[in-house]
Enzyme design. Structure first.
Site, short mmCIF file in Angstrom:
data_model
loop_
_atom_site.label_atom_id
_atom_site.label_comp_id
_atom_site.label_asym_id
_atom_site.label_seq_id
_atom_site.Cartn_x
_atom_site.Cartn_y
_atom_site.Cartn_z
N SER A 108 0.84 -1.19 0.00
CA SER A 108 0.00 0.00 0.00
C SER A 108 0.89 1.25 0.00
CB SER A 108 -0.95 -0.05 1.21
OG SER A 108 -1.98 0.89 1.07
N ASP B 27 -10.19 -5.62 -2.95
CA ASP B 27 -9.61 -4.55 -2.13
C ASP B 27 -10.51 -3.31 -2.22
OD1 ASP B 27 -8.00 -2.35 -1.24
OD2 ASP B 27 -6.19 -3.52 -1.67
N HIS C 227 -7.29 -6.02 1.40
CA HIS C 227 -6.13 -5.15 1.56
C HIS C 227 -5.29 -5.51 2.79
CE1 HIS C 227 -4.09 -1.48 0.28
NE2 HIS C 227 -4.08 -1.04 1.51
#
Lengths: 292, 292
Positions: free
Chosen positions: B161, B237, B270
Site C-alpha cells: 500500500s 480490495d 487489503h
C-alpha cells in the site's frame, strides 16, 4: 467408535460472522455465538482450507495460552499456509468467558477472562461462566459439526502453554475422538505450577483430588492414555522450570508407556516466534495419524 | 555499480536492541536508534536468517502501509519461513517519525505519524522530522550496512500500500542499488488518490510539480526506469479504484517499456491475510534477480 461431536439434533446456534478474509486460497473467519455452556457470547476463529469447498475436511483444534483470545494465533501463528496445503480446518476458540456479566479479576492475567484453563469451575461465582472444558469438548464441537464442512471423524488437537495443557488433557479424556495431539510448551502439571495453583483453587475449591482431572501428569498417573504425544519446548523459555515442567510429563509418559516425542528447541522462548517456527511440522504430523 | 548504502565512515549509530527472538533458526530483532535524519528516535525490525551466522546475506527491505509500525508485518507478514529458507535479511522500518516532539495530526490516519509516505517534507513544521525518503534511502541503509552482516550489493525492496508506493519510487530512483522490486497493492498514483493528496499538500506545499518525485506513475512518465516489477493486487480490495489505481501503473509501465507483472488476486482484500498469502512468492522472486 464414539463420535461425540456429531450434533444430536438440529439446533439454532445463533452464530454470527464477524469477519471473513481470503487467505492462502481458503477463508479465515471469525464468528460469535451465544454459548449456553458459558452463559455469555463467545468468539472463535475458523480457517477453512480451499479443499473445504469440495468436501468435508479434517479438523485440528488449536487451544491458546494465558491472556490470548482467538486472535493471537490467528494473527501470529502462521498456520494457514500448511493448513491450506494439507486441507485442514483449524478451529481457534477463545481462552475463557468474557463480558460485563462475567466475574473477572482485572489485572490478574493468571485468573479470570483469558485464563479459563479449559476446566469447568465448581466454585461460585465462577461456576456460571467458567466452563471451558465443556465448551471446547461439547458445545463448540457440536456447533462446528453443524455449521462447517468438517469431517468430525478426523480430529486432532494442539495448543500452547495453557492451551497445551488443554490439548493434552482433552486428548487423554477423549482418545476415541482425537486421533492426534501435540503441544507447544504445555503446562504439564498445572496443579503444582505457581501460575495455575491459585487459579485451580479459586475455580475448583480446596479439594485437590478434584483438580487431577485437569492435569496432564495426574491424568496419566490415574490411568488415562493417549497413544502418542509430540511436544516442542523452547529451551530458553523463562517458564520452563516452574510453570511448564516438561520433565514431569516425560516421567509420567515413561511410566505409563505413552510415546512422548519431547523436543527441546535450543534458543527458543515462549512466544509466537517459537510457535510459528514449529507450526508447520505439527500440522503435518496430525493428518499422518488420521487414517491409522 | 553504485553502492550507496556502504558507510562512508565509522559512525556511532547509538543503536539499542529492544528485543531478540529466535525464529525459524534465525533471529527476529527489534532495534531503536537516534535518527539524525528524522530528528527523533526511530524503531525498526531486522530478521537475520540462520545463514547470517556464516556469511553476509542479501537484504530485502519491506516498507509498510498507513497506520503501521515495524511491528505489523513482523507479527502478521509471515516472512520468516521463506527468508530463512532463502537466506534473506528482512528489514522493516517504521512508517514515519514518532515522539512527543514530532508534529502530528492525531485521529487522522492518513497524515502524520504512521503516514510518512516515504517522502522528505519541505513545509514547516513537518520538514524537521518527516524525512522518510532520506531515512529509508540513506540513513537506515548506512546503519544496516554497519551493524548487520548484510551484503549490500544484493538488495531488493518491496512493500504494501503506502509501502508499495515507497518500494516502487525507491527502486525507480535507485535502480543501481536495488536489483529487485515488488509490491502488494501499492498506491500507484498518490498525487491523485484521495487519501494521499491532502497529505502531499501539507508535506510538500501546493506546487504539484514537486510531488512527482514521490509518485510511481509520475516518475515513470518523467523517465525513471526499473527493469521489472511484480505487483499483487487483491481484486476485492476496497481501496482499488481511487486509492491504489493499478491500471494507471499498468498504463505507465506499458508506455515506458517496463515489464510489469500485475496479478489481480480474486477474493483478496487489503489486509495482512492478503500479504501473507503471497509473501513467500515475492521473497522467492527477489533473489532470482540478485545474481543477474
Amino acid at each position: 467408535m464414539r463420535t461425540a461431536a456429531q450434533p444430536e439434533a438440529i439446533e439454532d446456534y445463533d452464530m454470527k460472522t464477524i469477519s471473513l478474509e481470503r487467505s492462502y486460497g481458503g477463508t479465515q473467519g471469525v464468528y460469535a455465538h451465544r454459548s449456553d455452556t458459558c452463559n455469555c457470547d463467545m468468539t472463535f476463529a475458523v480457517y477453512l482450507p480451499p479443499q473445504a469447498q469440495e468436501r468435508p475436511c479434517p479438523v485440528v483444534w488449536y487451544l491458546s495460552g494465558l491472556t490470548c483470545t482467538h486472535a493471537n494465533v490467528m494473527e501470529k501463528g502462521e498456520y494457514r499456509r500448511a493448513a491450506a496445503l494439507l486441507g485442514l480446518i483449524v478451529v481457534c476458540p477463545d481462552t475463557g468467558p468474557r463480558g460485563d456479566d462475567v466475574p473477572d479479576d482485572p489485572g490478574n492475567w493468571q485468573f479470570g477472562s483469558g485464563a479459563g484453563f479449559y476446566l469447568d469451575a465448581t466454585c461460585p461465582p465462577f461456576d456460571v461462566n467458567y466452563r471451558m472444558y465443556s465448551y471446547v469438548s461439547e458445545e463448540l464441537p457440536h456447533l462446528i459439526a453443524s455449521e462447517f464442512p468438517a469431517d468430525m471423524d478426523r480430529q486432532g488437537v494442539f495448543g500452547h502453554s495453557m492451551g497445551g495443557h488443554g490439548a493434552i488433557t482433552l486428548a487423554l479424556k477423549h482418545p476415541d475422538r482425537f486421533r492426534s495431539c501435540s503441544a507447544f510448551a504445555p503446562i504439564a502439571r498445572p496443579t503444582v505450577a505457581g501460575w495455575s495453583r491459585p487459579a485451580f483453587e479459586r475455580y475448583l475449591g480446596t479439594d485437590e483430588g478434584a483438580w487431577r482431572q485437569y492435569d496432564s501428569c495426574a491424568l496419566i498417573e490415574d490411568g488415562f492414555r493417549f497413544p502418542e504425544l509430540l511436544v516442542d519446548q523452547g529451551a530458553a523459555d523463562a517458564f520452563l522450570e516452574d510453570g511448564l515442567r516438561p520433565s514431569e510429563l516425560q516421567r509420567a509418559c515413561e511410566q505409563a508407556g505413552i510415546r512422548l516425542n519431547l523436543r527441546m528447541q535450543e534458543g527458543y522462548g515462549h512466544s509466537y516466534y517459537f510457535i510459528s517456527t514449529f507450526m508447520e511440522d505439527h500440522l503435518k504430523r496430525h493428518p499422518e495419524r488420521f487414517n491409522r
